[in-house]
Design a protein around this motif. Sequence first.
Motif, PDB file in Angstrom:
ATOM      1  N   GLU A  42       0.830  -1.214   0.000  1.00 39.54           N
ATOM      2  CA  GLU A  42       0.000   0.000   0.000  1.00 39.54           C
ATOM      3  C   GLU A  42       0.856   1.253   0.000  1.00 39.54           C
ATOM      4  OE1 GLU A  42      -2.457  -0.308   3.431  1.00 39.54           O
ATOM      5  OE2 GLU A  42      -3.734  -1.896   2.600  1.00 39.54           O
ATOM      6  N   LEU A  43       2.008   1.184   0.666  1.00 40.68           N
ATOM      7  CA  LEU A  43       2.913   2.332   0.772  1.00 40.68           C
ATOM      8  C   LEU A  43       3.879   2.423  -0.410  1.00 40.68           C
ATOM      9  CD1 LEU A  43       3.726   2.067   4.579  1.00 40.68           C
ATOM     10  CD2 LEU A  43       2.317   3.814   3.479  1.00 40.68           C
ATOM     11  N   LYS A 279       8.766  -6.475  11.498  1.00 45.44           N
ATOM     12  CA  LYS A 279       7.622  -7.385  11.455  1.00 45.44           C
ATOM     13  C   LYS A 279       6.356  -6.693  11.936  1.00 45.44           C
ATOM     14  CE  LYS A 279       9.140  -9.412  15.876  1.00 45.44           C
ATOM     15  NZ  LYS A 279       9.506 -10.681  16.559  1.00 45.44           N
ATOM     16  N   ARG A 280       6.435  -5.349  12.035  1.00 43.90           N
ATOM     17  CA  ARG A 280       5.287  -4.585  12.520  1.00 43.90           C
ATOM     18  C   ARG A 280       4.991  -3.402  11.607  1.00 43.90           C
ATOM     19  NH1 ARG A 280       8.153  -5.858  17.250  1.00 43.90           N
ATOM     20  NH2 ARG A 280       6.981  -7.200  18.683  1.00 43.90           N
ATOM     21  N   LEU A 284       7.294  -0.119   9.958  1.00 45.69           N
ATOM     22  CA  LEU A 284       7.341   0.006   8.501  1.00 45.69           C
ATOM     23  C   LEU A 284       6.954   1.414   8.075  1.00 45.69           C
ATOM     24  CD1 LEU A 284       7.309  -1.212   5.537  1.00 45.69           C
ATOM     25  CD2 LEU A 284       4.875  -1.648   5.964  1.00 45.69           C
ATOM     26  N   GLU A 285       5.857   1.904   8.625  1.00 47.02           N
ATOM     27  CA  GLU A 285       5.378   3.236   8.262  1.00 47.02           C
ATOM     28  C   GLU A 285       6.385   4.313   8.640  1.00 47.02           C
ATOM     29  OE1 GLU A 285       1.677   3.147  10.282  1.00 47.02           O
ATOM     30  OE2 GLU A 285       0.673   1.942   8.740  1.00 47.02           O
ATOM     31  N   VAL A 291      12.140   8.265   3.107  1.00 45.70           N
ATOM     32  CA  VAL A 291      12.303   8.464   1.666  1.00 45.70           C
ATOM     33  C   VAL A 291      12.181   9.939   1.284  1.00 45.70           C
ATOM     34  CG1 VAL A 291      11.336   7.896  -0.603  1.00 45.70           C
ATOM     35  CG2 VAL A 291      11.530   6.119   1.153  1.00 45.70           C
ATOM     36  N   THR A 292      11.394  10.697   2.025  1.00 49.23           N
ATOM     37  CA  THR A 292      11.185  12.109   1.701  1.00 49.23           C
ATOM     38  C   THR A 292      11.938  13.044   2.645  1.00 49.23           C
ATOM     39  OG1 THR A 292       9.141  12.067   3.016  1.00 49.23           O
ATOM     40  CG2 THR A 292       8.935  11.704   0.647  1.00 49.23           C
TER      41      THR A 292
END
Length: 328
Positions: A42-43, A279-280, A284-285, A291-292
């Motif tokens: 999704e990301l 693993k969470r 991850l988010e 990246v930005t």
Amino acid sequence: MKYRRIGDLSVSALGLGCMGMSFAYGPADSAEALATLSRALELGVNFFDTADMYGVGGANERLLSTFLADHRSEVVLATKFGIVTAPDTGLPAGVNGSPEYVRQAIDASLQRLGTDVIDLYYLHRVDPQVPIEETVGAMASLVTAGKVRHLGISEASATTLRRAAAVHPIAALQSEWSVFSRDIEASDVVAAREIGAAIVPYSPLGRGMLTGSAAALAPSAGDFRSTLPRWQEANLKRNRELVASVQSIAESLDATPGQVALAWLLAQGDDVIPIPGTKRRSYLEENVGAVTLTLSADQLAALSALQPAGDRYPDMAWVAGESASLAE
């Protein structure tokens, strides 16, 4: 998400290391792991990294197969072979780079993953008993057979990379690289760029130390980090001070220390694709936010000047002689 290249593959600038979902970092939680894989797509994270030795009986590859059943075309899939494990514990027991083992390993991984082709297939550790030309020659035959698209090597020296590339193009070098692990910069990164290989840093967050989390700075007895030199008492005290320096930069940017560490790596070149493992979904988010994130020249220089206390493994002999460190 931004994208970079590995050979002719378009991969997210940050990949996802899947090892911890099944191996080394405490109990597995399959439901959360699968939710994390879904959230990654999704990301815009499309580059997933696993290996045949992550978990007893290839547990991590089997986990990914559940997800890949519905998403294979959306994922750039990397896996590895070459570290032999004890069948009962799943712990490393040696290395094998023989041509016979190459052919055995790929078929086993394809079956576990439920796919007919691997996008990027790595030799996980160089076998000092087998000439690299023989191992890569056997791996090249997998490309010809359509089982593999691109070849990679993990933790190979500059000399080995050049020898391997003389047999078949090497698309990626996967080695540990972070603000706290700089030993590949002087020669291995140079050689990778010389042969046109992307650099895929694993443990880009210093095995969690660079996030500043309590769990990473004081791992439990069951966590393998507690056995590593950088987590021993004298070294750990110094390394906590360095983490504070990363935290200071993060606060000035309204970012997290982990995001700053990843942004530093991303700034090292467009051919660098870190694969932070988690693993969470929450971590991850957070990672994707790097990246930005843009670091100033002064901030990049300050981070580059940091030097950790202690080696990254108890036995660093493989750095010079490639006798194959077995801990990821």
